[in-house]
Design an enzyme around this catalytic site. Sequence first.
Site, PDB file in Angstrom:
ATOM      1  N   ARG A 107       0.886  -1.182   0.000  1.00 26.08           N
ATOM      2  CA  ARG A 107       0.000   0.000   0.000  1.00 26.08           C
ATOM      3  C   ARG A 107       0.914   1.218   0.000  1.00 26.08           C
ATOM      4  O   ARG A 107       1.705   1.411   0.932  1.00 26.08           O
ATOM      5  CB  ARG A 107      -0.910  -0.004   1.232  1.00 26.08           C
ATOM      6  CG  ARG A 107      -1.600   1.334   1.432  1.00 26.08           C
ATOM      7  CD  ARG A 107      -2.721   1.269   2.444  1.00 26.08           C
ATOM      8  NE  ARG A 107      -3.867   0.576   1.893  1.00 26.08           N
ATOM      9  CZ  ARG A 107      -5.093   0.631   2.409  1.00 26.08           C
ATOM     10  NH1 ARG A 107      -5.333   1.355   3.483  1.00 26.08           N
ATOM     11  NH2 ARG A 107      -6.097  -0.012   1.858  1.00 26.08           N
ATOM     12  N   HIS A 134      -7.297   0.735  -6.502  1.00 25.91           N
ATOM     13  CA  HIS A 134      -7.534  -0.129  -5.324  1.00 25.91           C
ATOM     14  C   HIS A 134      -8.181  -1.430  -5.826  1.00 25.91           C
ATOM     15  O   HIS A 134      -9.351  -1.720  -5.535  1.00 25.91           O
ATOM     16  CB  HIS A 134      -8.437   0.602  -4.334  1.00 25.91           C
ATOM     17  CG  HIS A 134      -8.411   0.037  -2.941  1.00 25.91           C
ATOM     18  ND1 HIS A 134      -7.608  -1.031  -2.572  1.00 25.91           N
ATOM     19  CD2 HIS A 134      -9.105   0.395  -1.815  1.00 25.91           C
ATOM     20  CE1 HIS A 134      -7.802  -1.298  -1.295  1.00 25.91           C
ATOM     21  NE2 HIS A 134      -8.700  -0.459  -0.812  1.00 25.91           N
ATOM     22  N   GLN A 137     -10.037  -4.082  -3.522  1.00 24.49           N
ATOM     23  CA  GLN A 137     -11.343  -3.630  -3.031  1.00 24.49           C
ATOM     24  C   GLN A 137     -12.435  -3.908  -4.067  1.00 24.49           C
ATOM     25  O   GLN A 137     -13.512  -4.417  -3.731  1.00 24.49           O
ATOM     26  CB  GLN A 137     -11.291  -2.136  -2.710  1.00 24.49           C
ATOM     27  CG  GLN A 137     -12.588  -1.616  -2.146  1.00 24.49           C
ATOM     28  CD  GLN A 137     -12.888  -2.135  -0.752  1.00 24.49           C
ATOM     29  OE1 GLN A 137     -12.058  -1.982   0.138  1.00 24.49           O
ATOM     30  NE2 GLN A 137     -14.043  -2.746  -0.551  1.00 24.49           N
ATOM     31  N   ASP A 223     -17.218   7.008  -1.737  1.00 21.56           N
ATOM     32  CA  ASP A 223     -15.974   6.889  -0.963  1.00 21.56           C
ATOM     33  C   ASP A 223     -15.749   8.238  -0.279  1.00 21.56           C
ATOM     34  O   ASP A 223     -16.434   9.234  -0.588  1.00 21.56           O
ATOM     35  CB  ASP A 223     -14.823   6.550  -1.928  1.00 21.56           C
ATOM     36  CG  ASP A 223     -13.505   6.211  -1.246  1.00 21.56           C
ATOM     37  OD1 ASP A 223     -13.487   6.033  -0.013  1.00 21.56           O
ATOM     38  OD2 ASP A 223     -12.486   6.119  -1.960  1.00 21.56           O
ATOM     39  N   CYS A 263     -16.247   1.399   0.429  1.00 19.09           N
ATOM     40  CA  CYS A 263     -15.072   0.583   0.770  1.00 19.09           C
ATOM     41  C   CYS A 263     -14.697   0.704   2.235  1.00 19.09           C
ATOM     42  O   CYS A 263     -14.013  -0.172   2.769  1.00 19.09           O
ATOM     43  CB  CYS A 263     -13.907   0.942  -0.127  1.00 19.09           C
ATOM     44  SG  CYS A 263     -13.329   2.644   0.035  1.00 19.09           S
ATOM     45  N   ARG A 291     -13.378  -8.818   1.540  1.00 14.39           N
ATOM     46  CA  ARG A 291     -11.975  -8.512   1.224  1.00 14.39           C
ATOM     47  C   ARG A 291     -11.132  -9.753   1.512  1.00 14.39           C
ATOM     48  O   ARG A 291     -10.261 -10.116   0.721  1.00 14.39           O
ATOM     49  CB  ARG A 291     -11.475  -7.338   2.086  1.00 14.39           C
ATOM     50  CG  ARG A 291     -12.000  -5.968   1.702  1.00 14.39           C
ATOM     51  CD  ARG A 291     -11.467  -5.488   0.374  1.00 14.39           C
ATOM     52  NE  ARG A 291      -9.997  -5.444   0.333  1.00 14.39           N
ATOM     53  CZ  ARG A 291      -9.252  -4.445   0.817  1.00 14.39           C
ATOM     54  NH1 ARG A 291      -9.824  -3.391   1.361  1.00 14.39           N
ATOM     55  NH2 ARG A 291      -7.925  -4.487   0.708  1.00 14.39           N
TER      56      ARG A 291
HETATM   57  N1  NVA Z   1      -9.961   6.467  -1.546  1.00 14.65           N
HETATM   58  C1  NVA Z   1      -9.584   6.096  -0.200  1.00 14.65           C
HETATM   59  C2  NVA Z   1      -9.818   4.641   0.018  1.00 14.65           C
HETATM   60  C3  NVA Z   1      -9.452   4.141   1.394  1.00 14.65           C
HETATM   61  C4  NVA Z   1      -9.637   2.670   1.553  1.00 14.65           C
HETATM   62  C5  NVA Z   1      -8.130   6.476   0.035  1.00 14.65           C
HETATM   63  O1  NVA Z   1      -7.313   6.301  -0.868  1.00 14.65           O
HETATM   64  O2  NVA Z   1      -7.820   6.960   1.125  1.00 14.65           O
HETATM   65  N1   CP Z   2     -11.191  -0.311   2.367  1.00 16.77           N
HETATM   66  C1   CP Z   2      -9.916  -0.352   2.812  1.00 16.77           C
HETATM   67  O1   CP Z   2      -8.946  -0.562   2.043  1.00 16.77           O
HETATM   68  O2   CP Z   2      -9.790  -0.169   4.142  1.00 16.77           O
HETATM   69  P1   CP Z   2      -8.450   0.064   4.975  1.00 16.77           P
HETATM   70  O3   CP Z   2      -7.897   1.398   4.586  1.00 16.77           O
HETATM   71  O4   CP Z   2      -8.879  -0.011   6.397  1.00 16.77           O
HETATM   72  O5   CP Z   2      -7.459  -1.031   4.611  1.00 16.77           O
END
Ligand code: NVA
Ligand code: CP
Length: 308
Positions: A107, A134, A137, A223, A263, A291
């Site tokens: 990540r 992502h 997800q 989101d 998500c 997930r």
């Molecule tokens: N769009 C959000 C998703 C978090 C799971 C982010 O990138 O923070």
């Molecule tokens: N939806 C998702 O990726 O959640 P986290 O940021 O908690 O991993």
Amino acid sequence: MSSIKHYLQFKDLDASECAYVFERAAFIKRKFKAVEKYQPFADPDRTLAMIFEKASTRTRVSFEAGMYQMGGSVVHLTTGDSQLGRAEPIEDSARVISRMVDLVMIRTYEQSKIESFAAHSRVPVINGLTNEFHPCQILADIFTFIEHRGSIKGKVVAWVGDGNNMANTWLQAAELLGFTVHVSTPGGYEVDPVLAGVKDRGCYKVFKDPREACAGADLVTTDVWTSMGFEAENEARRKAFAQWCVDENMMRAAKADALFMHCLPAHRGEEVSAEVIDGPQSVVWDEAENRMHAQKALMEYLLLGRLA
Ligand code: NVA
Ligand code: CP
């Protein structure tokens, strides 16, 4: 190294591979629910390295619990507690880490970073979220849709909110699996088909009014207004996104049996009302649980290929 199968974007699997992963996810989920052991990574023991440069709850728990349940092990690294935070080149980190483990989940910020890692990795690399995509997800989201409503082919998914990593990934999935995304974002936050990596602009339609995007939708999804890494824009985004809250009016515009997904983490009263996320059309808890099942199936496929 180029023959290694990575999962950096949704389209790194083709439609038939996605269908296979969904089938395996259903099988693996049934085993989990029946409290039956399923440990394809026990002998030989397989190890997953998880690298987090951004915070996580779901991604960490789902990969870590999933790997242990399959008989494997995990190593958890963050920027702060590894040499990644002290500017060791990503290429060198990839060369070293991938000599010691069987699979890597990352990540991070720019997609280019995970691509550099993958280019120098001896083992498959999975995108656990970047600024651009992502994919894990959306794999779980579509698996959840299939569980509740059957095939997503030909359906309409309404995307209400930011043209972000989730929106880009929905577009890729729509192009690959044959459904349409109705996108409504505030001005200045539009999706970019080039960035999203889609060629067929027929896979999505743009609407100024979020209620129009929801009209006739089979699934409404949104989101956070501000994704991780964009916190400096928080105030400007709060103003720009004020009309992009999925509430009961928007859900009424969608099909009567439309599902709601997010998500997570969610901000009730911002991108979604409490009535919607905690209401009867919301499947966000199934989505979060899935997930783990979808990623177990993905890891199985990347490490073991198609099983007879
Ligand atoms: N769009 C959000 C998703 C978090 C799971 C982010 O990138 O923070
Ligand atoms: N939806 C998702 O990726 O959640 P986290 O940021 O908690 O991993």
